[in-house]
Write a protein that holds these residues in place. Structure first.
Motif, PDB file in Angstrom:
ATOM      1  N   THR A  88       0.816  -1.212   0.000  1.00 55.71           N
ATOM      2  CA  THR A  88       0.000   0.000   0.000  1.00 55.71           C
ATOM      3  C   THR A  88       0.850   1.261   0.000  1.00 55.71           C
ATOM      4  OG1 THR A  88      -0.106   0.015   2.409  1.00 55.71           O
ATOM      5  CG2 THR A  88      -1.870  -1.157   1.236  1.00 55.71           C
ATOM      6  N   GLU A 107       1.339   0.603  -4.579  1.00 56.17           N
ATOM      7  CA  GLU A 107       0.387   1.718  -4.653  1.00 56.17           C
ATOM      8  C   GLU A 107       1.091   3.069  -4.611  1.00 56.17           C
ATOM      9  OE1 GLU A 107      -3.059   1.617  -2.190  1.00 56.17           O
ATOM     10  OE2 GLU A 107      -3.324  -0.557  -2.414  1.00 56.17           O
ATOM     11  N   LEU A 196      -5.943  -0.403  -9.101  1.00 54.20           N
ATOM     12  CA  LEU A 196      -5.725   1.035  -9.220  1.00 54.20           C
ATOM     13  C   LEU A 196      -6.615   1.585 -10.336  1.00 54.20           C
ATOM     14  CD1 LEU A 196      -1.837   1.023  -8.850  1.00 54.20           C
ATOM     15  CD2 LEU A 196      -3.533   1.510  -7.085  1.00 54.20           C
TER      16      LEU A 196
END
Lengths: 231, 299
Positions: A88, A107, A196
């Motif tokens: 993340t 991410e 995403l």
């Protein structure tokens, strides 16, 4: 679900247990930047790490899923073969190095040399990648939703690089290429799998000009002449 | 390898715990550098004195007699604090004169640091033992940098350990190796620098020292260093009011920075930062290559 607390469990106990498991769900807490967390998994287990990890997290990964809720240091998912590794936060140097397969999702940002010598893995980065990313990348896809720092794709072989944002500079033998329908399909699939959000039409594609790794004997006279050494 | 840590307290909140927290960080970097260790601590409470950190390795000098002779030479009082084989001399007299006097008149004594705020301790051996021997945990102040060494370019000695002093209240630690240090050492000797070891980092410190002496700011010295220092490096540089970091253009040597409202920490690895207070609220990033980062106390 099984929980391991790295404040009270040794790394070896943790990784041995993960290696012995054939299925199941595991949570790791208090990693505190430890190295080699969840490295060497080779079964369809599901692992969540709560916190930031050190070097080589999920290295040599096969089959299973590792999710890291935090940041990772050097060599995240290095040499992964299959399965999924998802972080993340940010990853520092050499994320996905030499990885052969599977999906690596970052991410946040990746540091320098993301996907160095990648050999078939798919890497999706939500943020930016650092300098010399895709260095000597051989196969697979590197998808960057943000920007790429200098010398992107230096000495690249047949991996594909897609960047949505800016590219500071391209490395030796890396060029921009047209985005065809097959590339849009690849982007759509990988962005979808990553979870995403981005429009495939916004990406530019980069790959090898193939001038470095093929020695063309027929060109030798021309090259010598260019160098001023023709007989 | 080698491990680096730096900790800078932006606010007074954790300054009483500077030494304890630096020791926590240093402890996590033991595996990166088990050969030797050192630390520099900047203490903000006495700006009216000059202080020298002195090392007498392998012998036990009469520090009181040395201080008395220095008092006579300076015409000013000298306070002495001895910690194992290190001693800190504090004087209200001329600090530069005091330093030169020690160099000229105290055989077997090395000046590890000089300035108004810096104290510097280093030794061979397990970093945890070095920290304990020199009582790192109890030290207070505004900032500290520390190093654990895995020797590659020169022998494991106290003088080859980091930090290296680069001038008044400045010092430098290094993870990496310089490939042009022999050539650079010869050039710097011609510029008037002197060296005690064959160590590459001492050359980098001498280089920064030369640039500072020539009028550069620390940032200017480091920008010039990018062109002149060939090799792999992550440097942390302690200065009177803060610290700076710089990585070479390839940036193979690791570095991570974390910042909260109260502190800035840098280290070779995140695990050294992971145990600091409020780390969950920290902004964490990897310093970019060839870019100078610095933090300092508000003037």
């Amino acid at each position: 679900m099984t929980t391991f607390d790295l404040a009270s469990t040794t790394l070896r106990e943790l990784n041995s247990a993960l290696h012995a498991a054939s299925d199941g769900t595991f949570t790791i807490v208090n990693p505190q930047g430890a190295h080699a967390v969840a490295a060497g998994i080779d079964s369809p287990i599901d692992v969540t790490v709560r916190g930031s990890v050190g070097y080589y997290c999920a290295g040599m990964h096969q089959q299973g899923t590792v999710r890291i809720e935090g940041n990772a240091s050097t060599g995240l998912a290095e040499n992964m073969m299959s399965g999924r590794v998802h972080i993340t936060g940010n990853a520092t140097m050499s994320a996905g190095a030499t990885a052969h397969g599977g999906l690596l999702v970052i991410e946040g940002n990746a540091g320098s040399r993301c996907g160095i010598s990648m050999k078939g893995v798919d890497i999706v980065v939500g943020g930016n990648v650092g300098h010399m990313s895709g260095f000597m990348a051989q196969a697979g896809n590197l998808v960057v939703l943000g920007d790429a720092a200098g010398d992107l794709g230096d000495s690249i072989y047949e991996a594909e690089i897609f960047v949505r944002g800016s590219v500071e500079s391209l490395g030796a033998d890396c060029i921009e290429k047209d985005v065809e329908a097959e590339h849009l399909a690849t982007l759509e699939r990988l962005i979808g799998e990553s979870g995403l959000d981005a429009d495939p039409a916004e990406f530019r594609r980069y790959g090898s000009a193939r001038t470095l790794y093929n020695f063309a004997v027929d060109d030798i006279d021309a090259e010598l002449a260019a160098a001023g050494g023709a007989s | 390898m080698c491990g680096i840590v730096g900790l800078f307290m932006k606010t007074p909140r954790y300054r009483p715990e500077l030494g304890r927290l630096t020791e926590v960080m240093l402890h996590e970097m033991r595996e990166r550098g088990p050969d030797s260790a050192g630390f520099a601590v900047y203490d903000g409470d006495r700006d009216d004195v000059s202080r020298l950190t002195l090392l007498a390795e392998g012998h036990d000098p009469d520090w009181s007699a040395t201080a008395a002779a220095l008092e006579a030479a300076l015409g000013a009082g000298v306070d002495v604090r001895v910690t194992h084989d290190h001693a800190v001399f504090e004087t209200s007299g001329d600090g530069r004169a005091a330093r030169q006097w020690v160099i000229d008149n105290a055989p077997g004594v090395d000046v590890l640091s000089y300035g108004r705020r810096i104290e510097l301790y280093k030794s061979v051996g397990d970093p945890a033992l070095v920290a304990e021997r020199y009582d790192l945990a109890s030290r207070q102040g505004t900032h500290a940098i520390a190093h654990t060494r895995m020797a590659t370019e020169s022998a494991i000695t106290t003088n080859g350990s980091h930090p290296f002093v680069t001038g008044a209240d400045t010092c430098l630690v290094h993870n990496g190796s310089l490939s042009n240090h022999n050539q650079l050492r010869r050039q710097l000797i011609a510029e008037g620098e002197s060296f005690q070891t064959e160590n590459d980092t001492e050359v980098a410190a001498g280089y920064v020292s030369w640039r500072l002496r020539s009028g550069d700011t620390i940032d200017e010295a480091l920008v010039r260093g990018l062109a002149d220092l060939d090799g792999f490096y992550t440097f942390a540089i302690g200065v009177e009011n803060g610290f700076a970091i710089l990585r070479d253009p390839i940036a193979c040597k690791p570095a991570v920075v974390a910042e909260t409202d109260d502190w800035v920490a840098m280290s070779s690895e995140y695990r050294a930062i992971a145990r600091l207070p409020d780390v969950g609220d920290a902004e964490i990033f990897e310093p970019e290559p060839s870019r100078i980062y610095s933090w300092s106390l508000a003037a």
